[in-house]
Design an enzyme around this catalytic site. Structure first.
Site: not given
Length: 885
Positions: A850-851
């Protein structure tokens, strides 16, 4: 004290009336000269009793013709320049030396009359000594063969001084200047003793000025500084140094420039409160150097020093507030010199704006503002009852200045219109999307518009002219905001023209009020949270942290889970806000008409920590905004207006409490006769409430229960009803939320909301209102290990199109840790999205990073298998996990 005096061996040849007549003529000459424009006045820096400008002679030693009234112009023009004398008159006590100008055929008494104007010593108490001989009043100066630059001595009854050493230092400066002027430069004279240079004397003079300490009050050392600087000016040192600077000899000129710069820098080195004492001396330097040349570099430095002094004093005045102090008085007495400098810088701004190669420098614009603020302060102070001013302004203080400011305003407004047109042409059809083509030379345009906007507030119709300009040039105005408004800038004035801006501009202005989050991991606030105790543990971490510690950023990790980084932080924000605004909680009430909107719950006091939780919520929301995370919860209009410290009207409660809105609307619109004939429907000035099953009656004003509502007081009743229901009942809750918000923002909360509409705040908290566009999603996605033409990629987008809106948001959440996208769509994300191929068994579930906005899955062999796997992760309990250790 009384000085030794030469014996009076003769009677004065003029009686008292004759002396008074000479003084009267001298004083009249001074007044006439003061009303002569600088361009008409010959340069004479020594004369403090007449205005003068530079005589364009080849040598500064050549005498200059005197400026006088029109009646004496013919007479003065016929005088031979060779009869003009410049004399150094030294007082035998006090260590002061003056420079006096006279004609060779002037009498000694006329010379004494000139000195009397400076010394304030009566003529009858003065004697002049030349070469050891007392001069008789009735004889002319030529009678005693007094030549150019002669040194005379003045003796008489004089007042004592409290600073004899400073007087001696000033006298030494005058002696050195006189020596250099008469000797044709320092190189042609015998060397002076050590410590006898002008710069050393100037440094010595400033070292004597007492600085602030615990023993002296502010007023004590300010008064002492004033006394020291009066010695400097009363001895004509500024004129002497300017004369040295205007010399044709390079050594003299260099020495004069160095000494003046040293003095100016020494003024700026004084403590802030004492810098205001330097105004009179720096003003004198400005007057004298202006006569040398307006375009002289040293004059520019002197003017800038005056501007810096004004900045310092203005800041002190701002801190003092409305309490009138000596600093306020100093700003008001800067006077005409301030206006002249402002006018000169306005001309400079106009020239720089139209220059196609160079724009206005930040330093020049800053000084332009420095002179404008005290000028605006003086106009506000003296003409407050007339603002906005209708021109022409007749027979009023500052009449000329007000008219001239209006002319400067009009000229700058027209020039800025031309500049904005150039920007619009440069941007082309792409508008603000083409801001990368913006030239750096346009960087100061907003600061100049800020000053122009401030000037417009003084005049009737002025503000409308600025509004018209900005509304007609919305594209370049918005482009300037997005390109050049930086964190820390004072841009509050732009909120006055909010209607000319776009959402992106308003959001940018609001976001610039937040501190710049640091990337240094050592300064980040670390949190390790258990999902099963999310709210309580988050409350402990955030509430106990110092505001400064939260400014550095957040490092978030869930217990027993693998992931860290921005993606985890985004999920934490979303989950905490889900808890805070949950219908199961007691902190907020959900709007009846819009389930996404919330307002503070007056009954939240059932929780003993409810005030602390409101402050915690304020911190969380501000942190989410600072980190550009859309959390999904929206505030209702009434709550938003309370945070912005705006008045709540009947129309504002429409979506918050539709029942009360309809009732109040009916009361206000009912026929007055019918309303009164029905005794105001039996209403009194009370509000009935119910909290946790307990009913209560609250009076809206004193004796409210016994005060009936009528057609005459029903508007008051409605206003009090709205205030009590929507303001008073939750004021403490709103205050605590604002305190938490302020902890992160670090500027007044209303400053943040001043730039925004409610719809803007909605967009920042939740993102776009429309359903997710799969086409937009696909347009902002790139691939690694797959090609866009691969069947797996085609299957993926087909499956997304078949999903419900909530399933798509769950996929997006799994992919990015956010269920919401910015108002501008996927292009508003901080990065493109990516689909990565993983070389794992073909039945593996997708994973995500997700980063980095990465979704990873294998090369599924069939569309059915891919759909099964994607629908599995679209479930909330799966999409909200990063895997266990």
């Amino acid at each position: 004290m009384t000085l030794s005096r030469f014996s009076d061996n003769h009677k004065r040849k003029f009686d008292d009336n004759g002396v008074v007549d000479i003084l009267h003529r001298m004083k009249r000459h001074e007044v006439d000269a003061d009303h002569t424009s600088p361009s008409q006045q010959p340069f004479n820096p020594w004369r403090s009793d007449e205005n003068s400008a530079q005589n364009r002679s080849s040598s500064p030693e050549e005498s200059c013709s005197s400026s006088s009234s029109s009646s004496s112009t013919t007479e003065s023009s016929t005088r031979s320049e060779s009869t003009r004398l410049q004399l150094f008159v030294r007082m035998m006590s006090g260590g002061k030396t003056m420079v006096i100008h006279a004609e060779k055929n002037d009498t000694v008494l006329e010379l004494l009359a000139r000195t009397s104007l400076k010394t304030k010593i009566p003529v009858m108490e003065q004697r002049v000594i030349y070469k050891g001989k007392q001069l008789e009043d009735q004889h002319s100066l030529s009678y005693y063969s007094i030549e150019q630059d002669s040194s005379l001595h003045l003796v008489g009854r004089m007042r004592s001084t409290a600073h004899p050493v400073a007087c001696q230092v000033v006298d030494d400066i005058m002696y050195i200047v006189s020596r250099m002027h008469r000797g044709g430069g320092e190189n042609n004279l015998p060397p002076l003793p050590r410590g006898m240079s002008i710069n050393e004397k100037v440094s010595s003079f400033f070292s004597m000025i007492p600085v602030e300490n615990d023993e002296n009050s502010n007023e004590d050392y300010i008064h002492s500084t004033e006394n020291y600087l009066k010695i400097f000016t009363s001895s004509s040192v500024p004129a002497a140094l300017v004369m040295l600077y205007s010399s044709s000899l390079e050594t003299n000129r260099s020495c004069g420039e160095s000494s003046i710069m040293l003095f100016l820098n020494s003024c700026l080195s004084l403590p802030d409160n004492q810098q205001s004492c330097c105004f009179p001396v720096v003003l004198e330097f400005c007057r004298l150097l202006r006569r040398v040349s307006l375009h002289n570099k040293l004059y520019g430095s002197c003017r800038n020093t005056l501007g810096s002094l004004l900045e310092t004093v203005q800041e002190l005045v701002d801190k003092a507030g409305t309490t009138f102090t000596s600093l306020h008085y100093r700003l008001l007495t800067v006077g005409e010199e301030n206006f002249l400098c402002f006018s000169e810088l306005a001309n400079l701004m106009d020239q720089q704006l139209v220059d196609d190669n160079l724009g206005p420098s930040s330093y020049d614009v800053q000084k332009f503002s420095s002179f404008w603020r005290p000028l605006r302060y003086a106009i506000d102070f003296q003409l407050s009852s007339l603002i906005p001013i209708a021109l022409p302004l007749r027979s009023t203080v500052l009449e000329a200045e007000v008219g001239r400011v209006w002319q400067i305003f009009g000229r700058l407004l027209n020039t800025m219109n031309i500049c904005m047109l150039k920007i619009e042409s440069k941007l082309g059809g792409r508008g603000v999307a083409n801001t990368e083509t913006m030239a750096l030379k346009w960087g100061q345009y907003l600061n100049i518009l800020k000053i122009v906007s401030s000037m417009s507030e003084l005049y009737q119709g002025g503000k409308e002219q600025v509004v018209s300009l900005i509304n007609s040039r919305k594209v370049p105005f918005c482009a300037l905001i997005l390109k050049f408004v930086k964190r820390g800038d004072d841009h509050a004035w732009i909120s006055e023209y909010k209607e000319a801006t776009t959402f992106e501009c308003r959001r940018h202005l609001a976001m610039m009020l937040f501190p710049d989050g640091k990337e240094d991991y050592e300064e980040m606030h670390e949190m390790l949270i258990d999902r099963s105790n999310l709210l309580a543990e988050s409350f402990e971490y955030i509430s106990k942290a110092s505001p400064g510690g939260l400014h550095g950023g957040l490092f978030m990790e869930f217990k027993n889970e693998e992931a860290t980084g921005p993606g985890v932080l985004r999920e934490w924000f979303y989950l905490v806000c889900q808890e805070l605004f949950s219908p199961k909680g007691s902190l907020f009430l959900r709007s009846a008409d819009d389930c996404r909107r919330f307002s503070p719950n007056p009954a939240s006091k059932v929780d003993p920590l409810h005030l602390d939780y409101f402050k915690f919520t304020g911190r969380v929301i501000a942190l989410a905004l600072m980190h550009n995370v859309q959390v999904g919860a929206l505030f209702d209009r009434v709550f938003y207006l309370q945070l912005a410290e705006q008045t709540i009207s009947l129309e504002d409660i429409k979506d918050t409490d539709r029942i009360m809105y309809n009732s109040c609307k009916q009361i206000l619109e009912m026929d007055p006769v019918f309303f009164d004939s029905n005794a105001g429907l039996g209403l009194t000035f009370v509000l009935e409430t119910e909290e946790l099953g307990k009913r209560d009656t609250i009076e809206l004003k004193k004796d409210g229960k016994s005060t009936a509502v009528s057609s005459e007081n029903r508007e008051e009743y409605v206003k009090l009803l709205i205030s009590k229901r929507f303001t008073t009942s939750v004021s403490e809750l709103v205050k605590k939320f604002s305190e938490g918000f302020f902890d992160i923002l670090s500027v007044p909360v209303q400053s943040f909301f001043r730039h925004l509409h409610l719809e803007d705040f909605d967009g920042m908290l939740r993102g776009g209102e429309n359903q997710i566009s799969v086409d937009d999603w696909r347009a902002h996605t790139e691939y690694n290990g797959f090609k866009e033409t691969d069947r797996q990629i085609d299957w993926f987008w087909k499956i997304l199109r078949k999903m419900t809106e909530e399933e798509r948001r769950s996929i997006l959440f799994f992919w990015t840790s956010s269920k919401f996208i910015p108002v501008e769509g996927f292009r508003g994300l901080s990065s493109k999205l990516y689909i990565y191929r993983i070389h794992e068994p073909n039945d593996r579930l997708p994973t995500s990073q997700t980063c980095f906005y990465r979704l990873c899955f294998p090369k599924y062999p069939t569309l059915g298998l891919m759909e099964q796997r994607l629908r599995f992760i679209a479930q909330d309990h799966v999409s909200s996990s990063f895997g266990k250790w």
